[in-house]
Each structure stands twice: as structure tokens, then as C-alpha cells.
Design a protein around this motif. Structure first.
Motif, mmCIF file in Angstrom:
data_model
loop_
_atom_site.group_PDB
_atom_site.id
_atom_site.type_symbol
_atom_site.label_atom_id
_atom_site.label_comp_id
_atom_site.label_asym_id
_atom_site.label_seq_id
_atom_site.Cartn_x
_atom_site.Cartn_y
_atom_site.Cartn_z
ATOM 1 N N ALA A 10 0.832 -1.204 0.000
ATOM 2 C CA ALA A 10 0.000 0.000 0.000
ATOM 3 C C ALA A 10 0.864 1.251 0.000
ATOM 4 O O ALA A 10 0.576 2.230 -0.702
ATOM 5 C CB ALA A 10 -0.935 -0.009 1.214
ATOM 6 N N GLN A 11 1.950 1.227 0.765
ATOM 7 C CA GLN A 11 2.842 2.385 0.826
ATOM 8 C C GLN A 11 3.532 2.605 -0.508
ATOM 9 O O GLN A 11 3.680 3.740 -0.976
ATOM 10 C CB GLN A 11 3.872 2.190 1.931
ATOM 11 N N LYS A 12 3.937 1.524 -1.156
ATOM 12 C CA LYS A 12 4.564 1.635 -2.478
ATOM 13 C C LYS A 12 3.576 2.221 -3.481
ATOM 14 O O LYS A 12 3.938 3.077 -4.304
ATOM 15 C CB LYS A 12 5.048 0.262 -2.954
ATOM 16 N N ALA A 13 2.316 1.749 -3.414
ATOM 17 C CA ALA A 13 1.305 2.245 -4.344
ATOM 18 C C ALA A 13 1.058 3.732 -4.144
ATOM 19 O O ALA A 13 0.947 4.501 -5.106
ATOM 20 C CB ALA A 13 0.009 1.454 -4.179
ATOM 21 N N VAL A 14 0.972 4.158 -2.899
ATOM 22 C CA VAL A 14 0.756 5.575 -2.590
ATOM 23 C C VAL A 14 1.917 6.426 -3.105
ATOM 24 O O VAL A 14 1.719 7.541 -3.610
ATOM 25 C CB VAL A 14 0.583 5.768 -1.067
ATOM 26 N N ASN A 15 3.126 5.896 -3.003
ATOM 27 C CA ASN A 15 4.319 6.630 -3.423
ATOM 28 C C ASN A 15 4.571 6.543 -4.926
ATOM 29 O O ASN A 15 5.554 7.113 -5.422
ATOM 30 C CB ASN A 15 5.544 6.109 -2.674
ATOM 31 N N GLY A 16 3.711 5.817 -5.630
ATOM 32 C CA GLY A 16 3.883 5.693 -7.069
ATOM 33 C C GLY A 16 4.999 4.754 -7.476
ATOM 34 O O GLY A 16 5.492 4.809 -8.610
ATOM 35 N N GLN A 17 5.395 3.864 -6.569
ATOM 36 C CA GLN A 17 6.437 2.893 -6.882
ATOM 37 C C GLN A 17 5.837 1.691 -7.609
ATOM 38 O O GLN A 17 4.731 1.245 -7.294
ATOM 39 C CB GLN A 17 7.136 2.415 -5.598
ATOM 40 N N ARG A 18 6.578 1.146 -8.534
ATOM 41 C CA ARG A 18 6.111 -0.032 -9.268
ATOM 42 C C ARG A 18 6.138 -1.261 -8.370
ATOM 43 O O ARG A 18 7.115 -1.512 -7.653
ATOM 44 C CB ARG A 18 6.969 -0.257 -10.508
ATOM 45 N N LEU A 19 5.075 -2.046 -8.425
ATOM 46 C CA LEU A 19 4.995 -3.263 -7.623
ATOM 47 C C LEU A 19 5.737 -4.399 -8.316
ATOM 48 O O LEU A 19 5.737 -4.515 -9.539
ATOM 49 C CB LEU A 19 3.538 -3.652 -7.390
ATOM 50 N N SER A 20 6.359 -5.239 -7.525
ATOM 51 C CA SER A 20 7.166 -6.342 -8.039
ATOM 52 C C SER A 20 6.303 -7.591 -8.250
ATOM 53 O O SER A 20 5.169 -7.667 -7.748
ATOM 54 C CB SER A 20 8.269 -6.669 -7.040
ATOM 55 N N PRO A 21 6.823 -8.576 -8.981
ATOM 56 C CA PRO A 21 6.100 -9.846 -9.084
ATOM 57 C C PRO A 21 5.810 -10.459 -7.713
ATOM 58 O O PRO A 21 4.739 -11.059 -7.519
ATOM 59 C CB PRO A 21 7.052 -10.726 -9.899
ATOM 60 N N GLU A 22 6.733 -10.296 -6.771
ATOM 61 C CA GLU A 22 6.503 -10.820 -5.424
ATOM 62 C C GLU A 22 5.336 -10.108 -4.756
ATOM 63 O O GLU A 22 4.537 -10.734 -4.035
ATOM 64 C CB GLU A 22 7.778 -10.663 -4.585
ATOM 65 N N ASP A 23 5.221 -8.804 -4.980
ATOM 66 C CA ASP A 23 4.066 -8.065 -4.470
ATOM 67 C C ASP A 23 2.777 -8.600 -5.082
ATOM 68 O O ASP A 23 1.758 -8.752 -4.406
ATOM 69 C CB ASP A 23 4.192 -6.576 -4.803
ATOM 70 N N GLY A 24 2.817 -8.866 -6.375
ATOM 71 C CA GLY A 24 1.643 -9.402 -7.052
ATOM 72 C C GLY A 24 1.210 -10.731 -6.473
ATOM 73 O O GLY A 24 0.013 -10.960 -6.232
ATOM 74 N N LEU A 25 2.154 -11.609 -6.227
ATOM 75 C CA LEU A 25 1.819 -12.906 -5.636
ATOM 76 C C LEU A 25 1.237 -12.740 -4.242
ATOM 77 O O LEU A 25 0.289 -13.439 -3.864
ATOM 78 C CB LEU A 25 3.071 -13.787 -5.575
ATOM 79 N N ALA A 26 1.792 -11.815 -3.481
ATOM 80 C CA ALA A 26 1.268 -11.575 -2.133
ATOM 81 C C ALA A 26 -0.181 -11.111 -2.194
ATOM 82 O O ALA A 26 -1.025 -11.547 -1.395
ATOM 83 C CB ALA A 26 2.136 -10.542 -1.417
#
Length: 361
Positions: A10-26
Motif C-alpha cells: 500500500a505504501q509503495k502504491a501511494v508513493n507511485g512505486q512499481r509493484l514487483s512480481p513478489e508483491d503481485g503474488l502476495a
């Protein structure tokens, strides 16, 4: 541990950071749908605010005869099957005329891979429609069909696309992507374009100035890692070309297919896929719910889970209904307006290329 990972995402999304494949699996493995929905809805609002898009379109399926005969398809058949059909040019034009009174702005054309029709037939369909109705956008032929046209005509992908574009083709739909896993495609659809071929058709179309959509067909035999790989490969191509307009996750309908022993995805899984798509595909402006495949209640609810487009009025969809869809084959514009307004959103009628035609405040 799962909640901590979601908080980091959620913090990465708010900061506009790209999510990783590991984030996607989570996210895919998380059971916290409410948190996922909150993240996806925020991401949607950053893209398009409270607006939800739709268009007034007419689906035309030229033929259900297909050499591919994918295991997940209930629409296709062999040429000698009783339900087999192929539309003549005159029949195509008649169907187009019948849709005019509702004010359509798009002809949406996808079909089976017919063993006998020449490429010239498809060019003539596009040319005839464009000459008669120059003001109506033509979105036609999946990447799988384009690859097949190149095969049967002995020409390149670029030449096929150029001929269709000159005849009046305006953009490509996103079907035929299924899941990009080579394992799955070999098992379920070995006779159709490979994942690399699908992506190459889209790359070529974008280079020629043709926009397109993209899809995933999920809820059958795919694994979580294969879903994430599919999304990442689309995201990578979008970084390269910028030619994708919307992404449409399509829940599998098993009835009348060779996978009829399976159950179709339920609402929980459908909503999670919308959240995942919105958050992973940060370079796609639009995530679309195809109400034909989800049903109206889930499509409406999806507007709070990352979706900002409900497709359109459709007018006689056949492919999903062949697989047992119990939704209507079309929906009036007023019903779409009602669905969007009830969710607290602002309906926006668009054309195929997302030019705003009318905002219904």
C-alpha cells in the motif's frame, strides 16, 4: 505477516512505486479483499477520479467455425456442425444497420479462425462497413486472428495490419491472450498463436498507430505465478509502446467447454483480480469489467475495486453466452447510467479511443 506485506504494498502504491512480481503474488494470495479494494480504488481515483466510462457498441461475430478448437471455448465448432454459421457481407451490413437506432459508435468484430475464408473476405468486411458508416469506429480482430490472417495470406503481420488499416480498421480488441504460459497454451490451445506471437502482433499494431486492449482469461488451470507473469509481460510491452488502452480480466465460463467439470470464478475471486490488475498495471489507464461475463451486480461492485470502465451496450454478444452466461446479450444505455450512478460515480460516454462524448453529471 501477510498484513505487514500488504501495508508495504500500500505504501509503495501511494508513493507511485512499481509493484514487483513478489508483491503481485502476495496480493493474489491475500484474503484481505477489503484492503486490496481500498488500494485499488485509490489507484483508480488517481487515474480517472469519480468517472466511469462506457460506450455504445455492437458486437459482430462473423463465424463460429474455427480450426483452433481451444478446450476453454464453447463458441467454436467444425464446419459440418449443425450450429455452424458464416455471415455474408450482406448479413454483416444488415446487422450493422439494425444497430444504428441506438446510436452506436463502435463495431466490435471477433470470430473463429475459419479454414476456408480468404483474407480478402475480412478486408472486404472492414471496407464495406467503413464506406457505409464512416463515422463509426471499427475495433476488430484479435491478435490471434491477425496472426492467422498472415498465415493464410502468406504475408507479414505488418502487411496484414496495414491492409486492414487502409480498409478502415481503427483499433484491435484484446482477446486471444488467454494466459501467456507456454505450459497452459500447449495444453489448452496449441493451435493458436503463441504468447510471443500475440505480443508481437500487438507491438506491431502499436508501431503502426493502432491502439488495442489486452485481456487475461483466468479461473481455469492457471497457477498464481502464471497470472503474475502475464501481467508483467503486458506491463513491459506497455512501457515499450504505450499502445494499450484498457485491460480486461475475463473470468472463465466452463459450461459447454472441454473443461465443463470446473466451476466458474466466484465474486470474491473476480473482485480480487480487478484489484490485482489495477495495482500491477500502473501504466494502463483503464481497467474494464466486461459485465457480460461477470453479471451486473459484480460489475457494479467492481467500480469500488479498481475498475473504471463497464465496456458498452454490446448488442448481441454470442461467445460468452455459448459457454452458459446467463446475463443479457445487450444492455440499454439508461441501465448503464443507472448502474454507474448507484455506485456514486459519474457516467462518461466515450468513443473507442476514449474521447469523451458526454459526461452525465
Amino acid at each position: 505477516m501477510q498484513s505487514i506485506h500488504l501495508e508495504n504494498i500500500a505504501q509503495k502504491a501511494v508513493n507511485g512505486q512499481r509493484l514487483s512480481p513478489e508483491d503481485g503474488l502476495a496480493m493474489l494470495r491475500s484474503d484481505d479483499l477489503i484492503s486490496l479494494g481500498e488500494m485499488a480504488h485509490k489507484a483508480k481515483q488517481q487515474k480517472t477520479g469519480k468517472q466511469v466510462f462506457f460506450n455504445v457498441n455492437c458486437h459482430i461475430n462473423l463465424t463460429n467455425i474455427c480450426v483452433s478448437r481451444c478446450k476453454f471455448c464453447a463458441f467454436s465448432c467444425d464446419r459440418d456442425d449443425p450450429q455452424a454459421y458464416t455471415m455474408t457481407i450482406d448479413e454483416v451490413m444488415e446487422k450493422a444497420r439494425a444497430a444504428l437506432p441506438v446510436g452506436i459508435t463502435e463495431f466490435h468484430i471477433v470470430s473463429g479462425l475459419h479454414p476456408d475464408l480468404p483474407f480478402s473476405y475480412y478486408v472486404e468486411v472492414i471496407r464495406s462497413l467503413k464506406q457505409q458508416y464512416p463515422h463509426i469506429h471499427i475495433q476488430a480482430f484479435t491478435a490471434v486472428e491477425i496472426k492467422y490472417f498472415a498465415d493464410i495470406s502468406g504475408t507479414s503481420i505488418a502487411e496484414v495490419l496495414q491492409q486492414l488499416k487502409e480498409a478502415g480498421l481503427g483499433s484491435l480488441p484484446g482477446g486471444g491472450a488467454e494466459v501467456f504460459s507456454d505450459r497452459l497454451r500447449q495444453e489448452l490451445c496449441p493451435k493458436k498463436a503463441s504468447a510471443d506471437e500475440w505480443l508481437n502482433v500487438m507491438r506491431t499494431a502499436h508501431q503502426l498507430g493502432l491502439k488495442s486492449n489486452a485481456t487475461i482469461l483466468y479461473g481455469h488451470l492457471e497457477q498464481a505465478e502464471e497470472i503474475i507473469d502475464h501481467l508483467v509481460r503486458l506491463r513491459d510491452l506497455q512501457d515499450e509502446t504505450g499502445g494499450f488502452q484498457s485491460f480486461i480480466p475475463l473470468p472463465f465460463h466452463p459450461r459447454n467447454t472441454q473443461l465443463s467439470f470446473m466451476q466458474k470464478p466466484h465474486g470474491y475471486e473476480i473482485l480480487k483480480m480487478y484489484c490485482l490488475s489495477r495495482l500491477m498495471l500502473d501504466n494502463f489507464d483503464h481497467i474494464k469489467a466486461f459485465w457480460i461475463m461477470t453479471g451486473i451486480p459484480i460489475a457494479q461492485l467492481s467500480l469500488l475495486f479498481g475498475v473504471d470502465d463497464l465496456d458498452g451496450t454490446v448488442i448481441e454478444e454470442k461467445i460468452t453466452h455459448a459457454a452458459g452466461a446467463e446475463t443479457d446479450t445487450a444492455i440499454p444505455k439508461q441501465k448503464l447510467l443507472q448502474i454507474i450512478r448507484e455506485s456514486g460515480k459519474i457516467p462518461v460516454e466515450r468513443d473507442t479511443l476514449y474521447k469523451v462524448l458526454k459526461v452525465y453529471n
